[in-house]
Design a protein around this motif. Structure first.
Motif, mmCIF file in Angstrom:
data_model
loop_
_atom_site.group_PDB
_atom_site.id
_atom_site.type_symbol
_atom_site.label_atom_id
_atom_site.label_comp_id
_atom_site.label_asym_id
_atom_site.label_seq_id
_atom_site.Cartn_x
_atom_site.Cartn_y
_atom_site.Cartn_z
ATOM 1 N N TYR A 1 5.086 -0.813 4.355
ATOM 2 C CA TYR A 1 4.367 0.004 3.384
ATOM 3 C C TYR A 1 5.374 0.908 2.679
ATOM 4 O O TYR A 1 6.343 1.289 2.847
ATOM 5 N N TYR B 1 -2.057 7.749 -4.307
ATOM 6 C CA TYR B 1 -1.731 7.165 -3.042
ATOM 7 C C TYR B 1 -3.087 6.718 -2.407
ATOM 8 O O TYR B 1 -3.959 6.994 -2.578
ATOM 9 N N ASP B 2 -2.997 5.587 -1.739
ATOM 10 C CA ASP B 2 -4.095 4.608 -0.907
ATOM 11 C C ASP B 2 -4.519 5.854 0.071
ATOM 12 O O ASP B 2 -5.621 5.746 0.651
ATOM 13 N N ASP C 1 -6.325 -4.393 3.943
ATOM 14 C CA ASP C 1 -6.322 -3.802 2.661
ATOM 15 C C ASP C 1 -7.322 -3.032 2.345
ATOM 16 O O ASP C 1 -7.889 -2.891 1.056
ATOM 17 N N GLU D 1 -10.350 0.083 1.970
ATOM 18 C CA GLU D 1 -10.134 1.630 1.481
ATOM 19 C C GLU D 1 -10.206 2.485 2.823
ATOM 20 O O GLU D 1 -10.812 2.141 3.685
ATOM 21 N N ARG E 1 0.776 -1.094 0.025
ATOM 22 C CA ARG E 1 0.064 0.026 -0.014
ATOM 23 C C ARG E 1 0.934 1.318 0.153
ATOM 24 O O ARG E 1 1.888 1.253 0.604
ATOM 25 N N LYS E 2 0.381 2.099 -0.773
ATOM 26 C CA LYS E 2 1.309 3.532 -1.078
ATOM 27 C C LYS E 2 0.629 4.667 -0.048
ATOM 28 O O LYS E 2 -0.763 4.724 -0.075
#
Length: 420
Positions: free
Chosen positions: A25, A144-145, A333, A335, A2-3
């Motif tokens: 991460y 980015y997340d 993971d 949202e 994840r970013k």
């Protein structure tokens, strides 16, 4: 992988970025200055971190300076007798020191943030030196997340609306003036251990004295908090560091002569060792909406900015970073939507609300039962120790500080135990 983008390289932003990095991460950190610019620049704050906050750093193996920084083992409170100019104990209506459970430490943020930033880059993190604007975040939010805003000053803060229900003050409650010095002598009453000293001058303001580690080694911070418009509110137009120190000492001689007596040989640690300013204590809504519709989450003093009168800024930043890190790890993971952001802040607010309540109470003139409590601590060491412990765990003040009845019951209980 994840970013995550972290904007701002202070206590919370860097601690969170390094924590996320250690869990795999892909983290990008944005800072408006390089590590060298931070290290050689002006001091950014005062800071004294108590045991819980220090443990958050240890948990991430970020306690790089623990062996070098002075170990602060006590917290002292003195209350001046109005109009007195004698350095002797008779000129203090109250004077005691409580012992901490464990120790506190202060590391100049120029040392810590520069060192942590270099560690982040050495560990493979992407470091971007760029002052971020809202338009930049609008672009980045699509790649980015999660975007975390930990830069507590500038235009980014304006994305987060003021929470009026949690922000009783709309104006600054203190004018702040800081000087980092070498050459301060020990307090003669307790030369055997280091302590933070809180000197209260009724109707005028407070002087805090705290041992620290700075770029040139061991030092002390002299920190005035003046009631706006009063005799301490005189630093606004002072730009010359030497003049700032001279004024600091002049006010010490006038209002806290017992502290001035050990400061007659001090000198500034460096040309960047002074700071002055003021801000209104404010709690803000935690979620910011970007022009393109993306959401960002505010971190630490972006969303909860308390006055430094209770010394909680770096402690709250460390606790916020630890709380947010746990929330991100727990989320897996899924949202990072607005509901998650608000829930993440609410989880941190359970800790932060106690800091805000206590800090706002300390900015107001103390009620009679609080004066009784502070006075009793001079005769009852357990009271002094518990008050000192509240700087580590402000939630405990709910049990003996705010309500007169709880204060009276607590003092009766301690007095009875002392007389048993």
């Amino acid at each position: 992988m994840r970013k995550i983008l972290v904007v701002g390289a202070g206590q919370s932003g860097l601690q969170l970025a390094l924590g996320l990095q250690s869990h795999g991460y892909e983290v990008t950190l944005m800072s408006n200055r390089t590590a060298d610019e931070i290290r050689t620049g002006r001091v950014m704050s005062t800071q004294c971190m108590f045991p819980t906050a220090l443990q958050h750093e240890r948990d991430l193996k970020l306690n790089f300076w623990e062996s070098q920084a002075p170990k602060i083992k006590g917290l002292g409170v003195s209350v001046a007798v109005p109009g007195s100019h004698d350095p002797g104990p008779a000129q203090r209506a109250i004077d005691w020191v409580g012992r901490l459970d464990g120790h506190a430490q202060s590391v100049d943020q120029r040392v810590k943030m520069a060192g942590w930033m270099e560690a982040f880059a050495q560990r493979g993190g992407q470091l971007v030196i760029h002052g971020a604007a809202v338009g930049d975040l609008d672009y980045f939010s699509r790649t980015y997340d999660l975007v975390l805003v930990a830069a507590g000053k500038g235009e980014l803060v304006q994305m987060f609306g003021r929470d009026a229900a949690r922000s009783p003050y709309s104006e600054p409650q203190r004018a702040l003036a800081v000087a980092y010095v070498h050459g301060l002598g020990p307090r003669p009453e307790h030369p055997e251990f280091d302590a933070v000293r809180c000197n209260l001058v009724p109707g005028v303001g407070e002087l805090f004295v705290m041992p620290t580690l700075t770029t040139s080694g061991r030092a002390d911070i002299l920190f005035w908090e003046g009631i706006p418009g009063g005799p301490l509110d005189v630093f606004k137009d002072v730009k010359d560091p030497a003049a700032h120190l001279s004024l600091t000492l002049e006010l010490m001689e006038r209002f806290v002569p017992w502290e001035y007596a050990r400061a007659t040989r001090v000198e500034l640690t460096d040309a960047g060792g002074t700071l002055a300013g003021r801000y209104a204590p404010t709690v803000r809504h935690p979620v910011g909406r970007l022009p393109g519709g993306g959401l960002v989450l505010g971190v630490a003093d972006v969303v909860v900015a308390n006055d430094p009168i209770t010394g909680q800024g770096s402690n709250s930043a460390a606790k916020c970073a630890a709380s947010y890190l746990a929330s991100i790890l727990d989320h897996g993971d899924k949202e990072f939507d607005g509901d998650w952001m608000r829930a993440t802040f609410d989880r941190y607010w359970e800790t932060a609300r106690h800091v805000t309540k206590w800090t706002n109470a300390m900015l107001a003139p103390p009620p009679e039962h609080v004066l009784n409590l502070i006075g009793a601590a001079g005769q009852l060491p357990p009271v002094a120790d518990r008050f000192a412990g509240g700087f580590d765990d402000p939630a405990d003040f709910e049990n003996f500080f705010y309500e007169p009845r709880l204060t009276e019951d607590y003092l009766s209980e301690v007095s009875a135990a002392a007389g048993a």
